[in-house]
Design an enzyme around this catalytic site. Structure first.
Site, PDB file in Angstrom:
ATOM      1  N   ASP A 185      53.789 -14.644  57.950  1.00 58.36           N
ATOM      2  CA  ASP A 185      53.390 -14.171  56.508  1.00 58.36           C
ATOM      3  C   ASP A 185      54.698 -13.598  56.161  1.00 58.36           C
ATOM      4  OD1 ASP A 185      53.651 -11.851  58.207  1.00 58.36           O
ATOM      5  OD2 ASP A 185      51.430 -11.624  58.453  1.00 58.36           O
ATOM      6  N   ASN A 207      42.128  -3.090  61.878  1.00 62.17           N
ATOM      7  CA  ASN A 207      40.958  -3.498  61.209  1.00 62.17           C
ATOM      8  C   ASN A 207      40.724  -4.987  61.712  1.00 62.17           C
ATOM      9  OD1 ASN A 207      42.937  -5.048  59.669  1.00 62.17           O
ATOM     10  ND2 ASN A 207      42.393  -3.931  57.680  1.00 62.17           N
ATOM     11  N   HIS A 228      42.662  -7.635  61.227  1.00 61.22           N
ATOM     12  CA  HIS A 228      43.665  -8.834  60.464  1.00 61.22           C
ATOM     13  C   HIS A 228      44.369  -9.495  61.493  1.00 61.22           C
ATOM     14  CE1 HIS A 228      46.633  -5.597  59.314  1.00 61.22           C
ATOM     15  NE2 HIS A 228      47.399  -6.652  59.869  1.00 61.22           N
ATOM     16  N   GLU A 239      42.847 -10.358  55.463  1.00 61.28           N
ATOM     17  CA  GLU A 239      42.272  -9.118  55.739  1.00 61.28           C
ATOM     18  C   GLU A 239      40.536  -9.409  55.742  1.00 61.28           C
ATOM     19  OE1 GLU A 239      43.639  -6.551  56.170  1.00 61.28           O
ATOM     20  OE2 GLU A 239      45.397  -6.213  54.718  1.00 61.28           O
TER      21      GLU A 239
HETATM   22  C1  GLP Z   1      51.105  -6.663  60.042  1.00 61.50           C
HETATM   23  C2  GLP Z   1      51.231  -8.089  60.199  1.00 61.50           C
HETATM   24  C3  GLP Z   1      50.524  -8.610  61.511  1.00 61.50           C
HETATM   25  C4  GLP Z   1      50.364  -7.705  62.667  1.00 61.50           C
HETATM   26  C5  GLP Z   1      49.966  -6.334  62.350  1.00 61.50           C
HETATM   27  C6  GLP Z   1      49.996  -5.440  63.478  1.00 61.50           C
HETATM   28  O1  GLP Z   1      50.060  -6.453  59.155  1.00 61.50           O
HETATM   29  N1  GLP Z   1      51.215  -8.874  59.388  1.00 61.50           N
HETATM   30  O2  GLP Z   1      50.833  -9.929  61.725  1.00 61.50           O
HETATM   31  O3  GLP Z   1      49.693  -8.399  63.754  1.00 61.50           O
HETATM   32  O4  GLP Z   1      50.828  -6.177  61.502  1.00 61.50           O
HETATM   33  O5  GLP Z   1      51.163  -4.802  63.807  1.00 61.50           O
HETATM   34  P1  GLP Z   1      51.513  -4.162  64.864  1.00 61.50           P
HETATM   35  O6  GLP Z   1      52.146  -5.054  66.150  1.00 61.50           O
HETATM   36  O7  GLP Z   1      52.882  -3.255  64.323  1.00 61.50           O
HETATM   37  O8  GLP Z   1      50.494  -3.143  65.387  1.00 61.50           O
END
Ligand code: GLP
Length: 241
Positions: A67, A135, A137, A142
């Site tokens: 992304d 959440n 995602h 989302e």
């Molecule tokens: C972001 C990314 C996701 C990732 C998520 C969790 O929103 N787009 O790909 O999995 O964060 O991140 P973290 O590993 O920092 O908790």
């Protein structure tokens, strides 16, 4: 879904990197899709160490980013490209032309999505690595978004913006939109590795293991994929009996 329980974040990072190195060794060429966030950083560092000690090579690896934020001029420090480049690409022997990023600095985002989908079609993903949002995602898909989308523009949930605020100076700087590979793109991967670490993700793990497939909880789409490895550490398991 295969569930691999490890002690802590370090073990999770080592395990994930080993699975990836193993598949690189097995196949001559490999295409991987990578997430950002804090969770994969340890795995990135393990991969850098493995390349440095000649235990693996990215010479014939293609990498796609999962992304990218909108409204961040390309290459700026908060972009996902910058983040993964800093932690991984700049330190390994991957060819520049084998790095595929979502060019949200371009004006026509619908074209950007279509172009990325075309590239993904031409380069099927062997390994899709994922983290998870609190959440549920994955990427920037989302809750209550359609599971039937490929790369698309996504409006970020406020919870996601709050959680990602730590990478910015303030909540106002966190973009409201991103372009993400959709659930449909993610599920095309031959092997999906989901990393879940820390107590803040305990509820998400519990929901993943107890819910049915539902767009309310995007990660639940993984339940019916034939080859998913979920690596979890002890603190992520703290909500399980
Ligand atoms: C972001 C990314 C996701 C990732 C998520 C969790 O929103 N787009 O790909 O999995 O964060 O991140 P973290 O590993 O920092 O908790």
């Amino acid at each position: 879904m295969e569930l691999i329980k490890v002690k802590d974040y370090e073990e999770l990072s080592v395990k994930a990197a080993k699975i990836i190195s193993g598949e690189i060794a097995e196949k001559k060429t490999l295409t991987i899709a990578l997430p950002s966030g804090s969770t994969p950083v340890g795995m990135f560092h393990e991969l850098v160490n493995a390349v440095n000690s000649k235990k693996t090579t990215f010479k014939n690896v293609k990498a796609f980013l999962l992304d990218e934020y909108c409204d961040i001029k390309y290459n700026k420090e908060q972009s996902i490209k910058y983040f993964v480049n800093y932690h991984l690409f700049s330190q390994i022997n991957i060819e520049e032309e084998n790095i595929f990023t979502i060019k949200t600095d371009e004006d026509d985002l619908n074209k950007v999505c279509n172009d990325y989908n075309k590239l993904l079609e031409e380069n099927p993903i062997d390994i899709q690595v994922l983290g998870i949002g609190a959440n549920g995602h994955i990427g920037f898909n989302e809750p209550n978004g359609s599971f039937d989308l490929e790369t698309h523009i996504s409006k970020l949930a406020f919870k996601t913006r709050l959680d990602n605020q730590r990478f910015f100076n303030s909540i106002n700087e966190v973009p409201s939109y991103a372009v993400t590979m959709g659930i449909k793109s993610i599920l095309k991967a031959k092997h999906i590795i989901l990393l879940i670490s820390g107590a803040a993700k305990a509820d998400a793990l519990k929901r993943l293991l107890t819910l049915e497939v539902s767009e309310e909880f995007p990660a639940s789409c993984l339940i019916n994929h034939p080859n998913v490895t979920v690596i979890v550490d002890e603190s992520a398991c703290s909500g399980l009996k």
